[in-house]
Design a protein around this motif. Structure first.
Motif, PDB file in Angstrom:
ATOM      1  N   LEU A 155      -2.870  -4.817  -4.950  1.00 25.72           N
ATOM      2  CA  LEU A 155      -2.182  -5.958  -4.347  1.00 25.72           C
ATOM      3  C   LEU A 155      -2.384  -5.957  -2.838  1.00 25.72           C
ATOM      4  O   LEU A 155      -2.567  -7.014  -2.219  1.00 25.72           O
ATOM      5  CB  LEU A 155      -0.691  -5.901  -4.688  1.00 25.72           C
ATOM      6  CG  LEU A 155       0.164  -7.064  -4.184  1.00 25.72           C
ATOM      7  CD1 LEU A 155      -0.259  -8.336  -4.894  1.00 25.72           C
ATOM      8  CD2 LEU A 155       1.629  -6.807  -4.410  1.00 25.72           C
ATOM      9  N   SER A 156      -2.387  -4.775  -2.252  1.00 29.16           N
ATOM     10  CA  SER A 156      -2.643  -4.668  -0.814  1.00 29.16           C
ATOM     11  C   SER A 156      -4.033  -5.198  -0.475  1.00 29.16           C
ATOM     12  O   SER A 156      -4.217  -5.936   0.499  1.00 29.16           O
ATOM     13  CB  SER A 156      -2.482  -3.210  -0.409  1.00 29.16           C
ATOM     14  OG  SER A 156      -3.266  -2.925   0.699  1.00 29.16           O
ATOM     15  N   GLY A 204       1.251   2.301  -9.389  1.00 28.10           N
ATOM     16  CA  GLY A 204       0.612   2.771  -8.162  1.00 28.10           C
ATOM     17  C   GLY A 204      -0.695   2.059  -7.884  1.00 28.10           C
ATOM     18  O   GLY A 204      -0.935   1.576  -6.770  1.00 28.10           O
ATOM     19  N   ALA A 205      -1.520   1.935  -8.929  1.00 26.49           N
ATOM     20  CA  ALA A 205      -2.786   1.223  -8.749  1.00 26.49           C
ATOM     21  C   ALA A 205      -2.542  -0.246  -8.438  1.00 26.49           C
ATOM     22  O   ALA A 205      -3.243  -0.845  -7.613  1.00 26.49           O
ATOM     23  CB  ALA A 205      -3.634   1.371 -10.006  1.00 26.49           C
ATOM     24  N   PHE A 206      -1.511  -0.848  -9.072  1.00 27.71           N
ATOM     25  CA  PHE A 206      -1.178  -2.246  -8.773  1.00 27.71           C
ATOM     26  C   PHE A 206      -0.832  -2.413  -7.297  1.00 27.71           C
ATOM     27  O   PHE A 206      -1.243  -3.386  -6.669  1.00 27.71           O
ATOM     28  CB  PHE A 206       0.013  -2.703  -9.616  1.00 27.71           C
ATOM     29  CG  PHE A 206      -0.353  -3.187 -10.973  1.00 27.71           C
ATOM     30  CD1 PHE A 206      -1.643  -3.033 -11.447  1.00 27.71           C
ATOM     31  CD2 PHE A 206       0.577  -3.789 -11.781  1.00 27.71           C
ATOM     32  CE1 PHE A 206      -1.992  -3.468 -12.701  1.00 27.71           C
ATOM     33  CE2 PHE A 206       0.242  -4.226 -13.036  1.00 27.71           C
ATOM     34  CZ  PHE A 206      -1.037  -4.060 -13.487  1.00 27.71           C
ATOM     35  N   GLY A 207      -0.061  -1.467  -6.748  1.00 26.02           N
ATOM     36  CA  GLY A 207       0.327  -1.565  -5.347  1.00 26.02           C
ATOM     37  C   GLY A 207      -0.890  -1.553  -4.436  1.00 26.02           C
ATOM     38  O   GLY A 207      -1.022  -2.396  -3.544  1.00 26.02           O
ATOM     39  N   LEU A 248       0.839  -1.209   0.000  1.00 23.83           N
ATOM     40  CA  LEU A 248       0.000   0.000   0.000  1.00 23.83           C
ATOM     41  C   LEU A 248       0.868   1.249   0.000  1.00 23.83           C
ATOM     42  O   LEU A 248       0.613   2.208  -0.746  1.00 23.83           O
ATOM     43  CB  LEU A 248      -0.923  -0.019   1.223  1.00 23.83           C
ATOM     44  CG  LEU A 248      -1.952   1.096   1.312  1.00 23.83           C
ATOM     45  CD1 LEU A 248      -2.934   0.991   0.174  1.00 23.83           C
ATOM     46  CD2 LEU A 248      -2.681   1.062   2.632  1.00 23.83           C
ATOM     47  N   ILE A 249       1.944   1.219   0.828  1.00 21.42           N
ATOM     48  CA  ILE A 249       2.824   2.391   0.896  1.00 21.42           C
ATOM     49  C   ILE A 249       3.526   2.601  -0.446  1.00 21.42           C
ATOM     50  O   ILE A 249       3.609   3.729  -0.954  1.00 21.42           O
ATOM     51  CB  ILE A 249       3.849   2.219   2.037  1.00 21.42           C
ATOM     52  CG1 ILE A 249       3.131   2.332   3.381  1.00 21.42           C
ATOM     53  CG2 ILE A 249       4.946   3.260   1.945  1.00 21.42           C
ATOM     54  CD1 ILE A 249       3.974   1.941   4.556  1.00 21.42           C
ATOM     55  N   ILE A 250       4.008   1.490  -1.070  1.00 23.62           N
ATOM     56  CA  ILE A 250       4.669   1.618  -2.379  1.00 23.62           C
ATOM     57  C   ILE A 250       3.699   2.201  -3.406  1.00 23.62           C
ATOM     58  O   ILE A 250       4.036   3.113  -4.163  1.00 23.62           O
ATOM     59  CB  ILE A 250       5.203   0.243  -2.842  1.00 23.62           C
ATOM     60  CG1 ILE A 250       6.368  -0.192  -1.957  1.00 23.62           C
ATOM     61  CG2 ILE A 250       5.655   0.301  -4.286  1.00 23.62           C
ATOM     62  CD1 ILE A 250       6.849  -1.592  -2.238  1.00 23.62           C
ATOM     63  N   GLY A 294     -11.404  -9.641  -3.135  1.00 23.55           N
ATOM     64  CA  GLY A 294     -10.072  -9.891  -3.687  1.00 23.55           C
ATOM     65  C   GLY A 294     -10.124 -10.180  -5.175  1.00 23.55           C
ATOM     66  O   GLY A 294      -9.287  -9.702  -5.946  1.00 23.55           O
ATOM     67  N   ILE A 295     -11.124 -10.975  -5.603  1.00 24.23           N
ATOM     68  CA  ILE A 295     -11.244 -11.298  -7.027  1.00 24.23           C
ATOM     69  C   ILE A 295     -11.554 -10.045  -7.834  1.00 24.23           C
ATOM     70  O   ILE A 295     -11.041  -9.834  -8.922  1.00 24.23           O
ATOM     71  CB  ILE A 295     -12.309 -12.390  -7.229  1.00 24.23           C
ATOM     72  CG1 ILE A 295     -11.828 -13.684  -6.588  1.00 24.23           C
ATOM     73  CG2 ILE A 295     -12.586 -12.620  -8.687  1.00 24.23           C
ATOM     74  CD1 ILE A 295     -12.877 -14.742  -6.488  1.00 24.23           C
ATOM     75  N   LYS A 296     -12.395  -9.156  -7.271  1.00 24.61           N
ATOM     76  CA  LYS A 296     -12.698  -7.901  -7.963  1.00 24.61           C
ATOM     77  C   LYS A 296     -11.443  -7.054  -8.101  1.00 24.61           C
ATOM     78  O   LYS A 296     -11.209  -6.449  -9.153  1.00 24.61           O
ATOM     79  CB  LYS A 296     -13.750  -7.121  -7.174  1.00 24.61           C
ATOM     80  CG  LYS A 296     -15.166  -7.512  -7.518  1.00 24.61           C
ATOM     81  CD  LYS A 296     -16.143  -6.670  -6.730  1.00 24.61           C
ATOM     82  CE  LYS A 296     -17.409  -7.447  -6.486  1.00 24.61           C
ATOM     83  NZ  LYS A 296     -18.313  -6.784  -5.573  1.00 24.61           N
ATOM     84  N   ALA A 297     -10.608  -7.027  -7.057  1.00 28.03           N
ATOM     85  CA  ALA A 297      -9.372  -6.236  -7.128  1.00 28.03           C
ATOM     86  C   ALA A 297      -8.470  -6.769  -8.227  1.00 28.03           C
ATOM     87  O   ALA A 297      -7.878  -6.003  -8.997  1.00 28.03           O
ATOM     88  CB  ALA A 297      -8.649  -6.265  -5.785  1.00 28.03           C
ATOM     89  N   LEU A 298      -8.373  -8.116  -8.341  1.00 32.03           N
ATOM     90  CA  LEU A 298      -7.571  -8.730  -9.398  1.00 32.03           C
ATOM     91  C   LEU A 298      -8.091  -8.332 -10.776  1.00 32.03           C
ATOM     92  O   LEU A 298      -7.324  -7.990 -11.693  1.00 32.03           O
ATOM     93  CB  LEU A 298      -7.607 -10.245  -9.230  1.00 32.03           C
ATOM     94  CG  LEU A 298      -6.696 -11.071 -10.115  1.00 32.03           C
ATOM     95  CD1 LEU A 298      -5.262 -10.831  -9.732  1.00 32.03           C
ATOM     96  CD2 LEU A 298      -7.038 -12.532 -10.016  1.00 32.03           C
ATOM     97  N   THR A 299      -9.437  -8.351 -10.927  1.00 32.02           N
ATOM     98  CA  THR A 299     -10.038  -7.986 -12.208  1.00 32.02           C
ATOM     99  C   THR A 299      -9.737  -6.537 -12.559  1.00 32.02           C
ATOM    100  O   THR A 299      -9.407  -6.213 -13.704  1.00 32.02           O
ATOM    101  CB  THR A 299     -11.559  -8.191 -12.138  1.00 32.02           C
ATOM    102  OG1 THR A 299     -11.819  -9.408 -11.475  1.00 32.02           O
ATOM    103  CG2 THR A 299     -12.163  -8.208 -13.501  1.00 32.02           C
TER     104      THR A 299
END
Lengths: 116, 165
Positions: free
Chosen positions: A57-58, A51-54, A17-19, A69-74
């Motif tokens: 991923l968090s 940035g959005a990936f970080g 999240l910080i990254i 979590g699945i929605k975040a992956l999508t």
């Protein structure tokens, strides 16, 4: 044992999240500091992606294989597909509108080859 | 194989990912909603067209994984390059637009190479020429155009061609 695993996942999640937030704020600083639209797009497309990936991923590390979590992956997949395309379209539209490159631009091999 | 069959296999999976629930019922619901959404526009999406998926799609999966590994590595490198430029006290850049000849011929190959160029250090795709053989790339450091052309051809295009063509 399960508690320790949750602790490790928490720590990794906070680090990512910080990254992510660090790179997103860098992208915003770049948007303000760089001279013209093309150079600003460099900052927003690339830095916005990582940035959005970080941040996503968090969320995945916190939530695991739950619906969230699945929605975040999508969302991460869609950002990977759409971010370069939107950057490319903004650059092309700006060039066709006649936005000039900034001072210090050393070459322009695209000049005069614009499609009608 | 008709394009309709491929669409009806792909849309339920997309529905599952977007809704977040990966179950049989969710797949079924996705199939129904996919039909409702896509069928009125079957002419637009050319659903009745017969397409021939290339037989080596499955055989190229290791190459695709290699490509994603290279892509993630390049994205991280690109972010460090941009971070250095943004955080330096005076911004001293020499940008320019460079013509880069590409070898990819199919639409998916050209899309892949254009998007990869945008996500990699210091380069951004602006346009493609009429005959689809030259990409116009904006570079944040255009003092050495031949070096950029060489690095795109050797480091990126190779993996895209292996994975998608």
């Amino acid at each position: 044992m399960a508690g320790e695993l949750a602790l490790v996942a928490d720590i990794l999640s906070i680090i990512s999240l910080i990254i992510g937030i660090f790179f997103l704020s860098l992208g915003m600083i770049g948007l303000l500091r760089l001279p013209d639209v093309y150079n600003r797009l460099h900052a927003t497309t690339k830095v916005g992606t990582l940035g959005a990936f970080g941040v996503l991923l968090s969320i995945i590390l916190q939530e695991g294989a739950t619906p969230m979590g699945i929605k975040a992956l999508t969302v991460a997949l869609f950002i990977l597909l759409t971010s370069p395309i939107s950057g490319h379209m903004i650059a092309r539209a700006a060039y066709r509108m006649g936005v000039k490159c900034c001072e210090g631009t050393c070459m322009d091999e695209y000049a005069g080859k614009r499609r009608k | 194989m008709k394009r309709r069959l491929i669409t009806y296999m792909a849309l339920p999976v997309v529905w599952c990912l977007v809704s977040g629930y990966v179950t049989i019922g969710s797949l079924f619901l996705g199939l129904i909603f996919g039909m409702i959404v896509v069928e009125p526009f079957s002419k637009l999406y050319r659903l009745d067209e017969v397409v021939h998926p290339t037989g080596d799609w499955l055989a190229k999966i290791p190459k695709k994984i290699k490509y994603f590994y290279v892509l993630i590595k390049e994205i991280i490198k690109a972010n460090i390059v941009v971070a250095k430029i943004v955080l330096s006290p005076t911004i001293n850049i020499k940008p320019g637009i460079i013509a880069v000849p590409i070898r990819a011929k199919t639409n998916i190959g050209i899309t892949g190479i254009a998007n990869t160029i945008t996500l990699t250090p210091g380069t951004l795709t602006v346009d493609i020429s009429d005959d689809q053989s030259i990409l116009y790339v904006h570079s944040i450091d255009a003092t050495n155009p031949q070096g950029i052309r060489d690095s795109i051809r050797d480091d990126l295009e190779k993996y895209v061609l292996e994975a998608f063509e």
